[in-house]
Design an enzyme around this catalytic site. Sequence first.
Site, PDB file in Angstrom:
ATOM      1  N   LEU A 290       0.844  -1.197   0.000  1.00 55.73           N
ATOM      2  CA  LEU A 290       0.000   0.000   0.000  1.00 55.73           C
ATOM      3  C   LEU A 290       0.885   1.256   0.000  1.00 55.73           C
ATOM      4  O   LEU A 290       2.025   1.215   0.438  1.00 55.73           O
ATOM      5  CB  LEU A 290      -0.894   0.009   1.247  1.00 55.73           C
ATOM      6  CG  LEU A 290      -1.756  -1.238   1.477  1.00 55.73           C
ATOM      7  CD1 LEU A 290      -2.527  -1.106   2.796  1.00 55.73           C
ATOM      8  CD2 LEU A 290      -2.734  -1.432   0.320  1.00 55.73           C
TER       9      LEU A 290
ATOM     10  N   HIS B 110      12.010  33.332  19.939  1.00 55.92           N
ATOM     11  CA  HIS B 110      13.322  33.806  19.495  1.00 55.92           C
ATOM     12  C   HIS B 110      14.405  32.894  20.028  1.00 55.92           C
ATOM     13  O   HIS B 110      14.333  32.507  21.199  1.00 55.92           O
ATOM     14  CB  HIS B 110      13.548  35.224  20.003  1.00 55.92           C
ATOM     15  CG  HIS B 110      14.898  35.764  19.650  1.00 55.92           C
ATOM     16  ND1 HIS B 110      15.219  36.159  18.363  1.00 55.92           N
ATOM     17  CD2 HIS B 110      16.011  35.964  20.401  1.00 55.92           C
ATOM     18  CE1 HIS B 110      16.472  36.587  18.352  1.00 55.92           C
ATOM     19  NE2 HIS B 110      16.971  36.482  19.564  1.00 55.92           N
TER      20      HIS B 110
END
Length: 470
Positions: A40, A449
């Site tokens: 699959l 940050h």
Amino acid sequence: MADTIYDVAIIGSGPAGYTAAIRAGQLGLSTALIEKDPYLGGTCLHVGCIPTKSLLFNAEVYDHVKDGDALGIENLTPKLNWGTIMKRKQGIVDKHAKGLQFLMKKNKVTVIEGYGKLTGPAQGGIHTVEVEGKSGKSTIKAKNVILSTGSVARMLPGLKADDRILTNIEVLGLNDIPKSLIVIGSGAVGVEFASIYKSFGADVTVLEMLPRYVPVEDEEISKELARVYRKRGINGFVNAKVETVERTKGGVAVTFTVDGKQQKIEADKVLIAVGRAPRTENVGIEKTKIEVERDFVKVDEYMRTAEPGIYAIGDIAMGYPQLAHSGAMEGIVAVTHIAGKPVKPINKLRIPNATYCHPEIGSVGLTEAKAKEFGYDVKVGKFPFTANSRASIVGSHDGFVKIVTDKKYGEILGVHIIGPNATELIAESVVALELECTAEHLANIIHAHPTLSEAMLDAANAVFGMPINA
Ligand SMILES: Cc1cc2nc3c(=O)[nH]c(=O)nc-3n(C[C@H](O)[C@H](O)[C@H](O)COP(=O)(O)OP(=O)(O)OC[C@H]3O[C@@H](n4cnc5c(N)ncnc54)[C@H](O)[C@@H]3O)c2cc1C
């Protein structure tokens, strides 16, 4: 098998088909998934998204290692072990193919190995799909059928793939790294392989028929990619019309013209990456009312074809991008509709594009040119990664974030990123577009940050001419 009447039979187990099958199971629909291959996952898992990204990761690590001295990690003598690289790639593919088998069991999806074909319109509301498997022909009955048969690489006229003229399939199975590679086509597939093999040491040339690389992207993205590729030593020609591809004694020769001037280049191998053809032949479509144009299946917003009870999703669906994540969502839309639950059709302007070359590209929404074409009074904010501290830390300064907004209300119309982790960074922009964010909203959202995502914040501020870091 013929006695069972499934709620839905899905033909093809790529990301469109398997996602539809899983969601169908979750919604309590009895589901059959028909797949011709013994595994699959389709193109994406076996010869597309996953193996290419595995190689791109190797390429990225190798590039960092080559740069060891600059990082203070000295005397490294990196050497590629192609066998290990290929084994790792295959290991990742196999692991996820196994994972899909588990998910089918978990969601009570019946997997049927064989080649599925429509036999015509439904009789009394029940469709019959013919399945040709190892043990002969059988039939599956279902109230609904979803076609998700995917696509195959387009070839240039008169050419056939072999050990030197490659498509995505052969190029992923090479026994060793070619010394030189010509890539015809600079869409996502072409530029990704160009990036991989350049990092691995090959002499790479890209030939693009249109005036710029990655032609679906914003023009400035194409320009930046061309600049960085030149810097990386990747040769490239745009407006290049390929005339012939020939096998030579030891490799291939490609003749092409640019601005009427004919040129010929030679290499070990050539990769043909000129797009994907939908696989809609020989699946019985002609026996139904399904409408097809240029081999794509016409569908409505719920992925319904013109034949009642038959849906089409993934690479064969007309008007949708040939991308795994688009196909997956198309599958969810189709089965949710089949289950009779409320469903939101896909907004095509909110499907992200991700190209994993170096530098990466992530984009969503309108390009600057398209926004202008649609009549918007456009205001752009742009921020370069050179001014982003995290980009300095990870040593990847090329590229920028570009936000296209509508001047009148400040709505974000499109975001275009080229640079480090662009394929991850774009997720924030997809959410921003989905929530109809303005540049002002984005400029007021706190970004951690030091992160690459701060470039988004700076680009939003740049819309008002006030980026903090540039
Ligand atoms: C090199 C490469 C890299 C890519 N990278 C990315 C990427 O990074 N991100 C991204 O979003 N997209 C990427 N793509 C595109 C992505 O692979 C496709 O958009 C995606 O696989 C389409 O999914 P699908 O389910 O429609 O079809 P497919 O994945 O093609 O699967 C179709 C399945 O149907 C089966 N099938 C076909 N006909 C029959 C039949 N009659 N009976 C039974 N089974 C049948 C096939 O065997 C196959 O398993 C890449 C493609 C390539 C080639």
